[in-house]
Design a protein around this motif. Sequence first.
Motif, short mmCIF file in Angstrom:
data_model
loop_
_atom_site.label_atom_id
_atom_site.label_comp_id
_atom_site.label_asym_id
_atom_site.label_seq_id
_atom_site.Cartn_x
_atom_site.Cartn_y
_atom_site.Cartn_z
N ARG A 70 1.09 -0.79 5.31
CA ARG A 70 0.44 -2.51 5.44
C ARG A 70 2.11 -2.31 6.12
NH1 ARG A 70 0.97 -6.57 0.47
NH2 ARG A 70 -1.14 -5.45 0.56
N PRO A 71 1.35 -3.42 7.46
CA PRO A 71 2.29 -3.61 8.76
C PRO A 71 4.03 -4.54 7.92
CG PRO A 71 0.61 -4.06 8.92
CD PRO A 71 0.34 -3.75 7.79
N GLY A 72 4.86 -3.74 8.41
CA GLY A 72 5.77 -4.95 8.05
C GLY A 72 6.58 -5.69 8.87
N TRP A 73 7.40 -6.82 8.72
CA TRP A 73 8.35 -7.43 10.24
C TRP A 73 8.61 -6.05 11.08
CZ3 TRP A 73 6.53 -11.78 11.44
CH2 TRP A 73 5.90 -12.92 10.28
N GLY A 74 9.72 -5.11 10.35
CA GLY A 74 10.14 -4.59 11.03
C GLY A 74 9.16 -3.49 11.83
N ASP A 75 7.75 -3.53 11.30
CA ASP A 75 6.77 -2.74 12.37
C ASP A 75 6.59 -3.25 13.38
OD1 ASP A 75 7.27 -0.06 10.58
OD2 ASP A 75 5.63 -1.49 8.72
N LEU A 76 6.32 -4.69 13.53
CA LEU A 76 6.11 -5.47 14.61
C LEU A 76 7.23 -5.22 15.46
CD1 LEU A 76 4.29 -7.89 15.41
CD2 LEU A 76 4.97 -9.13 14.00
N LEU A 77 8.44 -6.23 14.82
CA LEU A 77 9.45 -5.76 15.77
C LEU A 77 9.22 -4.31 16.67
CD1 LEU A 77 11.80 -7.61 17.54
CD2 LEU A 77 13.39 -6.03 15.59
N ALA A 78 9.48 -3.35 16.43
CA ALA A 78 9.51 -2.03 16.71
C ALA A 78 7.86 -1.66 18.14
CB ALA A 78 9.39 -0.93 15.67
#
Length: 428
Positions: A230-238
Motif C-alpha cells: 500500500r502506498p504511503g505519503w513518503g511514496d507519494l512524495l518520492a
Amino acid sequence: MAQDSAHQSPSTAPAAEARALLPTVVPALLVGVVASLVLLGVSTAAEELQDVLWRDLPDALGVGRYSVLWMSVMLVATGIAVGLVVWKVPGHAGPDPATTGLDAPVLPPAVLPGLLLATAFVLAGGPSLGPENPIITVNVSLAVWLGAKAVPRAPERGWVALAEAATIGALFGTPVAAALVISEALAGQRIEGRLWDSLFAPLAAAGAGALTTALVSRPNFDLHLPSFGRPGWGDLLAALVIAPVGALLGMCAVYAFPYVHGAFRRLRHPMLLLPAGGVVLGALAALGGHLTLFKGLDEIAELAHDPEGWSAGEFATMTVVKLAALLVAASCGFRGGRIFPAVFVGTALGLCAHALVSGVHPAVGVSAGVLGILLAITRQGWVSLFVAAVLVASPGILTLLCLASLPAWLLVTGRPQMQLRADGTAVR
C-alpha cells in the motif's frame, strides 16, 4: 427541462454494424501474426549475431568480452557496417531516423531489406537503441504494400493503423499498449462513429501480435523488484519528486538533440558520421561500463536483480552515460528506437534515488524515473504510464504514477520533441 433532456440524451454518433466490422477481423489477425514474426525474426537474428560478436569472437581472440578495447572496436565496427548499408544498399536504410517517430512513414518495399539489416547490426553491435521505430516502419510498409494488392479499395490509413497496433502489441506482449497509443492518436482527430469501432480492428491486430510473441518468446517486463504494497505519503512524495527530475533530465537530451545531430551531419557521408558515432559511443561505454550498451532490457533486469549492488554515484554515472549514448546513437544515423534505452535511464535514475535515500522504495523510484524520462523522450502519456507501471507488478503503484505524471507533464508539454524536421529543427 430542455437543457436537462439534452444533457441526458445518448451520444448521436452512429455505431458501426457488426457486418461492417467482421470483414476486418481476418486481415487484422494476419497483420498481427506477420508483424510479430518480423519482430521476432529480426530480434532472434540480432541475438545470434550478438553472441558471436560479444562472446565467441573475443573468446577466440583472447580478449575480454567487455574490455574497453573490445567495446570500442565493436562500436566502431558497427558504425562501419551500418554506414556501408546506408551508403550502398538500395534505399539507404530509409530516411534519417532523427526525423521519424512511432508514426512510421510508408516506404517502398526495396528500402526494407536495408533497413532490417541496419537494425539487426545496431541491436547486435551495442548502440543504445531499440527495435521499435524501424520495425514499425517495416511492418507498416509491408502491410500497405501487400494490402493494396489484396484489397485495392481499402484505404491506406487502415493498413497503417493495423500494422502499428500489431507491432506495438508484439513489442510489449500485450494489446493494451497498442490500444492506449491508438486512443491517444485518435484524440486529436475527428472520429467517424464510436471510439470502440475505430479500435476494433487495430485491437484485433495488436492481440494477434501480442499472442504470437507470447507463444514464441514469452516476454516479461516485470523486474521483480522488492514487493510494494500500500502506498504511503513518503511514496507519494518520492514519486512527485523523481518523475519531474526524470522529465527534466530527459528534456536536457531533447534540447541537445538538434545540436548533436547537426554536428554529426557536418560530416555528411555515412562512412564518416556513423563510425564517428561509434567512436563516441565507445568512449561512453568505457565510462559507463558494459551495462550501458545495447537496447537495455536485459541490462535493467541485471540492475533490478540487485538494487543494492551499486552505489549512488555508479547509478548516476550509468544514468547520464546511457542518456548520452541514446542521444549520440539517435543523432548520428544508427537505426533504432528510443523507448527501451530510455527505460534503462529511468531505471538507473530510480535506483540512484533509492541509493541516496533509503526510504525511497526501489519500485517507486524505478517506476517514477521511467515515467518522467519517457514523457520527455516520447511525449506519449499513455505509453509512459503503461511502461512505468508494467515494470512493477503492483496495483498500488498506479495511483502514484498518475499523480506523478501531472507535474512531469507540465514540464514537457508544449516544448520541443526528440524528433526533427527535414531542416534539422525540432518538432513541437
